[in-house]
Write a protein that holds these residues in place. Structure first.
Motif, PDB file in Angstrom:
ATOM      1  N   GLU A 102      39.217  24.506  15.324  1.00 58.70           N
ATOM      2  CA  GLU A 102      39.524  25.507  14.307  1.00 58.70           C
ATOM      3  C   GLU A 102      38.636  25.378  13.073  1.00 58.70           C
ATOM      4  N   ASN A 103      37.489  24.731  13.244  1.00 60.79           N
ATOM      5  CA  ASN A 103      36.563  24.652  12.120  1.00 60.79           C
ATOM      6  C   ASN A 103      35.773  25.951  12.032  1.00 60.79           C
ATOM      7  N   ARG A 104      36.304  26.899  11.273  1.00 60.64           N
ATOM      8  CA  ARG A 104      35.710  28.234  11.236  1.00 60.64           C
ATOM      9  C   ARG A 104      34.339  28.223  10.599  1.00 60.64           C
ATOM     10  N   LYS A 105      34.191  27.371   9.585  1.00 62.15           N
ATOM     11  CA  LYS A 105      32.929  27.366   8.856  1.00 62.15           C
ATOM     12  C   LYS A 105      31.780  26.964   9.778  1.00 62.15           C
ATOM     13  N   LEU A 106      32.058  25.922  10.617  1.00 63.40           N
ATOM     14  CA  LEU A 106      31.023  25.432  11.520  1.00 63.40           C
ATOM     15  C   LEU A 106      30.603  26.532  12.492  1.00 63.40           C
ATOM     16  N   THR A 107      31.603  27.191  13.098  1.00 64.94           N
ATOM     17  CA  THR A 107      31.309  28.263  14.050  1.00 64.94           C
ATOM     18  C   THR A 107      30.434  29.326  13.414  1.00 64.94           C
ATOM     19  N   ALA A 108      30.860  29.800  12.244  1.00 64.63           N
ATOM     20  CA  ALA A 108      30.146  30.902  11.613  1.00 64.63           C
ATOM     21  C   ALA A 108      28.743  30.480  11.214  1.00 64.63           C
ATOM     22  N   LEU A 109      28.616  29.260  10.668  1.00 61.44           N
ATOM     23  CA  LEU A 109      27.289  28.827  10.228  1.00 61.44           C
ATOM     24  C   LEU A 109      26.335  28.661  11.405  1.00 61.44           C
ATOM     25  N   LEU A 110      26.879  28.121  12.502  1.00 66.81           N
ATOM     26  CA  LEU A 110      26.048  27.954  13.701  1.00 66.81           C
ATOM     27  C   LEU A 110      25.541  29.306  14.187  1.00 66.81           C
ATOM     28  N   THR A 111      26.469  30.284  14.244  1.00 67.62           N
ATOM     29  CA  THR A 111      26.095  31.619  14.697  1.00 67.62           C
ATOM     30  C   THR A 111      25.049  32.229  13.786  1.00 67.62           C
ATOM     31  N   LEU A 112      25.299  32.147  12.476  1.00 65.09           N
ATOM     32  CA  LEU A 112      24.371  32.739  11.518  1.00 65.09           C
ATOM     33  C   LEU A 112      23.007  32.072  11.622  1.00 65.09           C
ATOM     34  N   PHE A 140      19.662  33.871  12.558  1.00 68.74           N
ATOM     35  CA  PHE A 140      18.605  33.882  11.547  1.00 68.74           C
ATOM     36  C   PHE A 140      17.269  33.478  12.168  1.00 68.74           C
ATOM     37  N   ILE A 141      17.317  32.452  13.017  1.00 65.21           N
ATOM     38  CA  ILE A 141      16.082  32.045  13.698  1.00 65.21           C
ATOM     39  C   ILE A 141      15.575  33.175  14.583  1.00 65.21           C
ATOM     40  N   GLY A 142      16.532  33.821  15.289  1.00 63.10           N
ATOM     41  CA  GLY A 142      16.151  34.968  16.116  1.00 63.10           C
ATOM     42  C   GLY A 142      15.517  36.051  15.280  1.00 63.10           C
ATOM     43  N   MET A 143      16.046  36.252  14.067  1.00 57.00           N
ATOM     44  CA  MET A 143      15.524  37.303  13.185  1.00 57.00           C
ATOM     45  C   MET A 143      14.097  36.975  12.771  1.00 57.00           C
ATOM     46  N   ILE A 144      13.852  35.690  12.426  1.00 57.64           N
ATOM     47  CA  ILE A 144      12.486  35.299  12.053  1.00 57.64           C
ATOM     48  C   ILE A 144      11.533  35.551  13.213  1.00 57.64           C
ATOM     49  N   PHE A 145      11.963  35.134  14.403  1.00 61.37           N
ATOM     50  CA  PHE A 145      11.151  35.379  15.603  1.00 61.37           C
ATOM     51  C   PHE A 145      10.864  36.860  15.740  1.00 61.37           C
ATOM     52  N   ALA A 146      11.924  37.669  15.648  1.00 63.45           N
ATOM     53  CA  ALA A 146      11.774  39.104  15.903  1.00 63.45           C
ATOM     54  C   ALA A 146      10.821  39.728  14.900  1.00 63.45           C
ATOM     55  N   LEU A 147      10.956  39.344  13.621  1.00 60.14           N
ATOM     56  CA  LEU A 147      10.091  39.971  12.599  1.00 60.14           C
ATOM     57  C   LEU A 147       8.637  39.550  12.796  1.00 60.14           C
ATOM     58  N   CYS A 148       8.422  38.260  13.113  1.00 58.76           N
ATOM     59  CA  CYS A 148       7.045  37.802  13.325  1.00 58.76           C
ATOM     60  C   CYS A 148       6.432  38.497  14.533  1.00 58.76           C
ATOM     61  N   ILE A 149       7.250  38.632  15.597  1.00 58.75           N
ATOM     62  CA  ILE A 149       6.734  39.294  16.797  1.00 58.75           C
ATOM     63  C   ILE A 149       6.436  40.759  16.502  1.00 58.75           C
ATOM     64  N   LEU A 150       7.298  41.373  15.694  1.00 57.50           N
ATOM     65  CA  LEU A 150       7.084  42.781  15.327  1.00 57.50           C
ATOM     66  C   LEU A 150       5.748  42.947  14.626  1.00 57.50           C
ATOM     67  N   LYS A 151       5.495  42.040  13.659  1.00 61.54           N
ATOM     68  CA  LYS A 151       4.235  42.131  12.908  1.00 61.54           C
ATOM     69  C   LYS A 151       3.048  41.887  13.843  1.00 61.54           C
ATOM     70  N   TYR A 152       3.201  40.868  14.704  1.00 58.69           N
ATOM     71  CA  TYR A 152       2.101  40.492  15.590  1.00 58.69           C
ATOM     72  C   TYR A 152       1.776  41.616  16.569  1.00 58.69           C
ATOM     73  N   THR A 153       2.825  42.170  17.205  1.00 60.96           N
ATOM     74  CA  THR A 153       2.561  43.195  18.217  1.00 60.96           C
ATOM     75  C   THR A 153       1.970  44.448  17.595  1.00 60.96           C
ATOM     76  N   HIS A 154       2.317  44.733  16.342  1.00 67.01           N
ATOM     77  CA  HIS A 154       1.801  45.961  15.752  1.00 67.01           C
ATOM     78  C   HIS A 154       0.481  45.757  15.020  1.00 67.01           C
ATOM     79  N   SER A 155       0.021  44.498  14.898  1.00 63.79           N
ATOM     80  CA  SER A 155      -1.268  44.329  14.226  1.00 63.79           C
ATOM     81  C   SER A 155      -2.352  43.870  15.196  1.00 63.79           C
TER      82      SER A 155
END
Lengths: 611, 104
Positions: free
Chosen positions: A32-42, A46-61
């Motif tokens: 029932e450690n809600r904070k841990l669950t949420a932080l892990l998910t976020l 967040f890492i996925g978001m960094i990947f996605a944005l970098c890939i977006l820039k790379y594929t379009h440039s």
């Protein structure tokens, strides 16, 4: 930059790892450690978001050709099927939308679910959704796409039925799943027919016919000339899959039922990401499509856009109105796709995703404050929460195409329609945008300005929710200043004037509390064009059929199984008498058995010798 | 007079064994059961001794076995009698039909 493209598998596997961690946490004691669950998910998103944005820039440039990695899944003879990742401009755009909206919605959910039950289950579902969506977006072939397509459908079902203890919610979830099933079946049939057609008729035996990257155009050339009917049927089946997933005209009912889900889920799945997958599928198989199919896509898109915008006018439930609006906007994109404006459809989709996600987040917040989703029962909410009003106005302006991103995307669409000379479609789309401006501003005036005398209000400000919505509004506002418009002309002026008239109409409508439409049209709109009734009729016919099967099951299969069970019970009663507890009878059994074995040995010995 | 061969001993042992066995199955008194087990044991002993005398003159392995079996059967009957005594103390019966508690 190449690091991100080469390790794109991390974006798929990281959410899955988080799922496993949370599930194993359920078994151990820090469940029932809600904070841990949420932080892990976020963190993972967040890492996925960094990947996605970098890939977006790379594929379009820098990237010119798509990057493809394939791992053998299964194969027989020469035909191999692969799982893998396929990174090109389109998939990087979709990945970026998914990751950004997912991150914001998870941040919002952390605040939204704070005092509710089943926190961990909710976040497990969200992570599973991330996993299956990334798998779907990055899939290299139709079969892999189908697998993740189904997974996404299942998770949508699970999240719609999240409060499964309420009966209507679980019924709705079932309805969502069953209507989605139609599309899934069509999609699978299309894949099977395509495979059969390619292997046994066209003799393509290396399994490349399902790949997005290779030989599709060859397949099209051969089949379109020699087997037009089969080819069109295959494409029709695939397109039906897309239509159902994107909630287009005959099937939009599932999206309306899906509104029983928690609001952040609606923002993530049922407005921004999953429903766009139909469009994604069409873009992927676009080189294969024939003119007939394209016409079908245009017609369905237009019908959906017009009818659903028309229905949305008279809906009083906020989320229902937004669902019809989503379906109608997706109709715009279908129309654009059918006409061949792929970049415009994608730009429209990106901007609409952020706008609609913001509206749904807003609706969730309204529900938390007013304890109701009915527009006719809200207090004048602007006086209690000015932030919400501003955010709703921003997204409403964008949705109706008056300002911000929505303006740009709508002008692009209208201009290209005008330039290609499709004036009827142009007119219909202008009419639809009048409707959409009307309903979204009607909702604004009803919710935020008009007093219906409701005093049942719980005002609580949560930092996470507010910041998530602010973040989302940045993505709604920014596109309006990034894209540069090539030609601002009379058409833009007309569409803006139409929008302003609609807003004015909405204001009058909210003042007098009635909609200026002919009575029969109003009734048609209130009754949702009698589509739910049609669905009920069809399902009642099916129910009559199922009665027959019910009796068959009851009187034949049940009978057989009961009889078998009874016979076995009788036999076992008889046999169990052997074990009577008396040691002397056991001894005599053993003697008898030994005797029998001995006799068999002797007899077989004699028999063998005799022969 | 005829010669007494191995076969005669074996037949005698068989008769003894089956007598014991039938008695074992049919008798109700547990003490009787014990006695019949002893009879079966002696049939087996007879077999061992007969085979040793007629087939294996030098090592007398069967004799050794017979001695062992006699000793062990004495021990076994001692334990069995104690058990029967305890059962009788608890249940006040020695009949084998009335001691059947484990059944299906």
């Amino acid at each position: 930059m190449e690091f991100f493209v080469n390790n794109i598998l991390i974006t798929v596997l990281l959410p899955l790892w988080v799922v496993l961690t949370i599930i194993s946490g359920v078994f151990f004691k820090y469940a029932e450690n809600r904070k841990l669950t949420a932080l892990l998910t976020l963190f993972s998103t967040f890492i996925g978001m960094i990947f996605a944005l970098c890939i977006l820039k790379y594929t379009h440039s820098t990237l010119t050709a798509p990057v493809e990695t394939n791992y053998l899944w299964f194969g027989f003879q020469n035909i191999n099927f692969y799982l893998g990742t396929y990174t090109d401009k389109i998939s990087s755009v979709f990945l970026a939308i998914l990751m950004i909206i997912s991150f914001i919605v998870q941040l919002y959910s952390y605040g939204y679910m704070k005092n509710k039950e089943d926190f961990n289950r909710y976040f497990v579902y969200l992570n599973l959704f991330n996993f299956s969506m990334t798998g779907l977006i990055l899939s290299t072939n139709l079969l892999q796409m189908y697998v993740f397509w189904e997974l996404v459908g299942v998770i949508s079902y699970l999240l719609v039925g999240f409060y499964y203890k309420k009966e209507d919610v679980s019924l709705s979830a079932k309805k969502v799943f069953i209507i989605n099933r139609i599309g899934d079946c069509a999609f699978l049939l299309g894949i099977i027919m395509l495979s059969y057609f390619s292997i046994f008729i066209l003799n393509i035996s290396d399994g490349s016919f399902l790949m997005f990257s290779s030989s599709n155009t060859f397949l099209k050339e051969v089949s379109e000339s020699a087997y037009p009917v089969i080819w069109n049927i295959i494409l029709l089946l695939l397109i039906i899959g897309a239509i159902v997933k994107s909630a287009q005209f005959p099937f939009q009912q599932w999206l309306i039922e899906a509104m029983k889900a928690p609001s952040p889920v609606s923002a993530l799945i049922h407005s921004a990401t999953m429903v766009c997958m139909g469009i994604f599928l069409i873009i992927r198989i676009y080189p294969l499509l024939t003119p007939y199919i394209l016409k079908l896509i245009i017609i369905i898109g237009l019908i959906t856009a017009l009818f659903n915008a028309f229905i949305a006018i008279s809906q009083n439930n906020i989320k229902k109105m937004l669902a019809y609006s989503t379906s109608s906007q997706l109709g715009f994109m279908f129309t654009a796709l059918g006409l061949g404006f792929l970049p415009i459809a994608i730009i429209y989709l990106v901007i609409h995703s952020f706008t609609k996600a913001l509206l749904f987040l807003n609706a969730g917040q309204i529900e938390m404050i007013c304890n109701t989703l009915n527009m006719n029962e809200t207090p004048p909410l602007r006086k209690y929460n000015i932030n919400l009003a501003i955010l709703w106005l921003i997204s409403a302006l964008s949705l109706s195409g008056l300002f911000f991103g929505g303006f740009n995307s709508k002008e692009l669409l209208l201009n290209s329609l005008h330039n290609s000379g499709n004036n009827i479609i142009l007119f219909l789309i202008l009419l639809t945008s009048f409707f959409s401006a009307f309903y979204i501003f009607k909702a604004y005036f009803f919710i935020f300005e008009t007093d219906f005398g409701n005093k049942n209000i719980t005002v609580e400000k949560d930092f996470k929710i507010t910041s998530a919505m602010m973040l989302m509004s940045v993505f709604v506002i920014l596109p309006g200043f990034i894209f540069k418009l090539s030609n601002l002309n009379l058409l833009c002026a007309i569409s803006v004037i139409i929008g302003i008239i609609a807003v004015f109409n909405a204001y009058i409508c909210a003042k007098s509390n009635k909609i200026f439409l002919p009575a029969f049209l109003l009734k048609l709109s209130c009754k949702e064009l009698y589509i739910p009734e049609i669905y009920n009729f069809i399902s009642s016919v099916f129910l009559k059929f199922t009665k027959l099967f019910f009796y068959i099951e009851k009187f034949i299969f049940d009978f057989i199984s009961e009889i078998t069970a009874k016979i076995i019970q009788k036999i076992s009663l008889i046999i169990s008498r052997i074990q009577n507890g008396n040691i002397q009878s056991y001894i005599s059994y053993s003697l008898f058995t030994t005797g029998v074995i001995f006799m068999i040995l002797v007899l077989s010995y004699i028999f063998m010798r005799g022969v | 007079m005829f010669n007494i061969t191995l076969l005669h001993y074996l037949i005698l042992a068989l008769i003894l064994f089956f007598t014991g066995f039938i008695g074992l199955i049919t008798s109700k008194n547990t003490i009787k059961i014990l006695i019949f087990i002893e009879i079966m044991m002696s049939a087996i002993n007879l077999n061992f001794i007969a085979f040793t005398t007629f087939k294996n003159y030098i090592f007398l392995t069967g004799m050794v076995f017979a001695v062992f079996i006699t000793a062990i059967s004495a021990l076994q009957s001692a334990i069995a009698i104690v058990l029967i005594y305890l059962i009788y103390k608890n249940k006040e019966t020695m009949k084998s039909e009335e001691i059947e508690e484990i059944k299906g």
